[in-house]
Design a protein around this motif. Structure first.
Motif, PDB file in Angstrom:
ATOM      1  N   UNK A 167       0.768  -1.108  -0.020  1.00 16.69           N
ATOM      2  CA  UNK A 167       0.088  -0.125  -0.016  1.00 16.69           C
ATOM      3  C   UNK A 167       0.673   1.114   0.011  1.00 16.69           C
ATOM      4  N   UNK A 168       1.811   1.370   0.762  1.00 14.68           N
ATOM      5  CA  UNK A 168       2.830   2.209   0.964  1.00 14.68           C
ATOM      6  C   UNK A 168       3.633   2.712  -0.501  1.00 14.68           C
ATOM      7  N   UNK A 169       4.018   1.533  -1.034  1.00 16.55           N
ATOM      8  CA  UNK A 169       4.550   1.724  -2.630  1.00 16.55           C
ATOM      9  C   UNK A 169       3.390   1.995  -3.550  1.00 16.55           C
ATOM     10  N   UNK A 170       2.331   1.693  -3.625  1.00 18.04           N
ATOM     11  CA  UNK A 170       1.474   2.146  -4.488  1.00 18.04           C
ATOM     12  C   UNK A 170       1.143   3.745  -4.281  1.00 18.04           C
ATOM     13  N   UNK A 171       0.903   4.133  -3.215  1.00 14.86           N
ATOM     14  CA  UNK A 171       0.603   5.552  -2.787  1.00 14.86           C
ATOM     15  C   UNK A 171       1.939   6.106  -3.306  1.00 14.86           C
ATOM     16  N   UNK A 172       3.229   5.700  -3.137  1.00 18.13           N
ATOM     17  CA  UNK A 172       4.375   6.479  -3.673  1.00 18.13           C
ATOM     18  C   UNK A 172       4.285   6.783  -5.300  1.00 18.13           C
ATOM     19  N   UNK A 173       3.807   5.729  -5.902  1.00 18.84           N
ATOM     20  CA  UNK A 173       3.731   5.827  -7.374  1.00 18.84           C
ATOM     21  C   UNK A 173       2.701   6.711  -7.842  1.00 18.84           C
ATOM     22  N   UNK A 174       1.682   6.779  -7.165  1.00 20.26           N
ATOM     23  CA  UNK A 174       0.662   7.643  -7.485  1.00 20.26           C
ATOM     24  C   UNK A 174       0.955   9.252  -7.161  1.00 20.26           C
ATOM     25  N   UNK A 175       2.019   9.250  -6.346  1.00 20.54           N
ATOM     26  CA  UNK A 175       2.524  10.710  -6.014  1.00 20.54           C
ATOM     27  C   UNK A 175       3.809  10.895  -6.906  1.00 20.54           C
ATOM     28  N   UNK A 176       4.220  10.074  -7.885  1.00 18.71           N
ATOM     29  CA  UNK A 176       5.249  10.418  -8.659  1.00 18.71           C
ATOM     30  C   UNK A 176       4.888  10.640 -10.098  1.00 18.71           C
ATOM     31  N   UNK A 177       4.825  11.773 -10.258  1.00 20.41           N
ATOM     32  CA  UNK A 177       4.522  12.349 -11.951  1.00 20.41           C
ATOM     33  C   UNK A 177       4.999  11.680 -12.974  1.00 20.41           C
ATOM     34  N   UNK A 178       6.114  11.274 -12.701  1.00 17.35           N
ATOM     35  CA  UNK A 178       6.819  10.618 -14.045  1.00 17.35           C
ATOM     36  C   UNK A 178       6.765   8.949 -14.081  1.00 17.35           C
ATOM     37  N   UNK A 179       5.997   8.271 -13.017  1.00 13.47           N
ATOM     38  CA  UNK A 179       5.953   6.954 -12.851  1.00 13.47           C
ATOM     39  C   UNK A 179       4.694   6.541 -13.096  1.00 13.47           C
ATOM     40  N   UNK A 180       4.399   5.462 -14.027  1.00 15.54           N
ATOM     41  CA  UNK A 180       3.003   5.106 -14.348  1.00 15.54           C
ATOM     42  C   UNK A 180       3.000   3.493 -13.896  1.00 15.54           C
ATOM     43  N   UNK A 181       2.027   3.329 -12.696  1.00 17.88           N
ATOM     44  CA  UNK A 181       1.849   1.811 -12.642  1.00 17.88           C
ATOM     45  C   UNK A 181       0.850   1.101 -13.912  1.00 17.88           C
ATOM     46  N   UNK A 182       1.536   0.122 -14.202  1.00 14.23           N
ATOM     47  CA  UNK A 182       0.725  -0.725 -15.539  1.00 14.23           C
ATOM     48  C   UNK A 182       0.757  -2.031 -15.290  1.00 14.23           C
ATOM     49  N   UNK A 183       0.959  -2.478 -13.868  1.00 13.12           N
ATOM     50  CA  UNK A 183       0.644  -4.049 -13.575  1.00 13.12           C
ATOM     51  C   UNK A 183       1.448  -4.315 -12.176  1.00 13.12           C
ATOM     52  N   UNK A 184       1.532  -5.565 -12.265  1.00 12.93           N
ATOM     53  CA  UNK A 184       1.770  -6.483 -11.091  1.00 12.93           C
ATOM     54  C   UNK A 184       2.913  -7.624 -11.571  1.00 12.93           C
TER      55      UNK A 184
END
Length: 399
Positions: A167-184
């Motif tokens: 959960x902490x990691x996903x929140x950090x990605x959401x707050x990072x403008x240059x990073x796009x979460x595209x899967x697991x």
């Protein structure tokens, strides 16, 4: 998928020659019929389970094999390092799944160049610190970096270990403008011990459940999220977990075995037997395709043959080389079932031979290996041969 295939080395002096009579030995060779079978078999397996195939290219680092896998329908190629990704891209692979964390500014610079040139690239993340470093680097360059969250296992390699860290990691990605979460992403290959198959099934189920939770929370970008796992041992169990209608419609399931392309003569041979035991109706199978050929150079005492091949030529991990056949030009190959490798040095292999074995100085012995990765990286080229051991193609390796 668009391919930008660059020409490989052509006009090799060994093309069309006899491996046994015209090629300096030792030499590593791939048997073409087995290679073709393996590529088609695994692609068909993935297709039948509604999954995409992204073979792990670190096994071979051989662009000619990447080309065959992509031509057969592979979705992309998996790599382990930034430099491997650059090599694959230069030889036409535009979809690159780096099943590893991207760490260090020089490695990030390599990837930034690939993305700038049109590569569809993604890597793994498992820490807030890595996300912050990636966001800073790619943000300063005006680039977006696609990442997969890695879900680890206790005692394994990388990957978040619990729900709080996830959960902490996903929140950090959401707050990072240059990073796009595209899967697991996950890797089940280090799961072993008693009841390993049940533990792999449980891990695959955890991957799928985590994917659904993240989809429900709108954690992913707009495109279908990727869910990926599967080495060369447990690919059937991962495929089972991914073979669900809701995943096929909403996600991109990706299998990424690597060693299947040439299979082997022990480790993965035994693993495939377990796959077949779990699925008695599974048709066909993989065939050992890679062998190293070398001359008998000395018969110094009864029961011992010394072969001009060593650790610099073939993998000795997890098993010593397996003697397969004795070859003589113009004569049928003979099996060496009762001969056993006792010791391997840099350039010599000590072969224990039973009394009466018809083995002469100058004879050629072919050896198989367990786990082909560490054989490929000992060679600058692998020779693709037909059933008559005539060289069809010299395939450069680019480690």
């Amino acid at each position: 998928m668009t391919l930008r295939m660059q020409p490989l080395e052509k006009g090799s002096p060994v093309t069309g020659k006899s491996l046994l009579e015209d090629v300096s030995l030792p030499a590593a060779a791939i048997l073409e019929p087995a290679l073709a079978n393996n590529i088609a078999w695994m692609q068909r397996f993935a297709d039948e389970h509604g999954a995409r195939l992204a073979p792990h290219g670190k096994t071979t680092m051989t662009p000619a094999l990447f080309r065959r896998q992509l031509d057969a329908g592979a979705w992309g190629i998996t790599l382990a390092t930034a430099t491997q990704c650059a090599t694959a891209f230069e030889h036409g692979v535009t979809r690159l799944l780096m099943a590893n964390q991207l760490v260090g500014a020089p490695n990030m610079a390599i990837v930034a160049d690939l993305i700038g040139r049109g590569a569809d690239y993604c890597c793994l993340v498992d820490s807030v610190a890595n996300v912050a470093a990636l966001d800073r680097f790619f943000g300063e360059r005006g680039l977006a970096l696609q990442v997969l969250v890695e879900l680890g296992v206790p005692g394994g390699r990388c990957g978040v270990r619990d729900e709080s860290a996830l959960a902490t990691l996903v929140d950090a990605i959401a707050a990072a403008p240059a990073i796009t979460l595209c899967g697991i992403e996950g890797y089940e290959g280090l799961i072993g011990g008693e009841h390993a198959a049940d533990r792999v099934r449980a891990y695959a189920g955890r991957l799928v459940a985590t994917l659904h939770r993240l989809m429900d929370s709108k954690a992913f970008a707009d495109r279908k999220p990727i869910v990926t796992a599967a080495g060369s041992q447990w690919f059937d169990l991962i495929a089972e977990a991914f073979d669900r209608a809701d995943l096929r419609e909403r996600c991109t399931p990706v299998l990424r075995p690597g060693c299947y392309v040439v299979h082997d003569h022990r480790l993965y041979r035994d693993a495939l037997a377990e796959v077949k035991a779990r699925h008695p109706g599974l048709e066909g199978g993989l065939q050992p395709a890679l062998a190293v050929f070398a001359h008998v150079q000395s018969l110094p005492e009864p029961g011992l043959a010394v072969v001009a091949m060593g650790k610099r030529d073939i993998s000795c991990d997890p098993d010593l080389p397996i003697p397969l056949q004795r070859h003589r030009p113009g004569a049928p190959a003979q099996p060496l079932q009762d001969c056993v490798t006792r010791k391997v040095m840099d350039q010599h292999t000590m072969l224990a031979i039973p009394a009466g074995t018809d083995l002469r100085i100058g004879d050629i012995v072919s050896f198989g290996a367990s786990h082909p990765c560490l054989t490929f990286d000992k060679w600058r080229q692998i020779l693709c041969v037909d059933d008559e051991l005539r060289v069809l193609e010299a395939m450069p390796t680019l480690f």
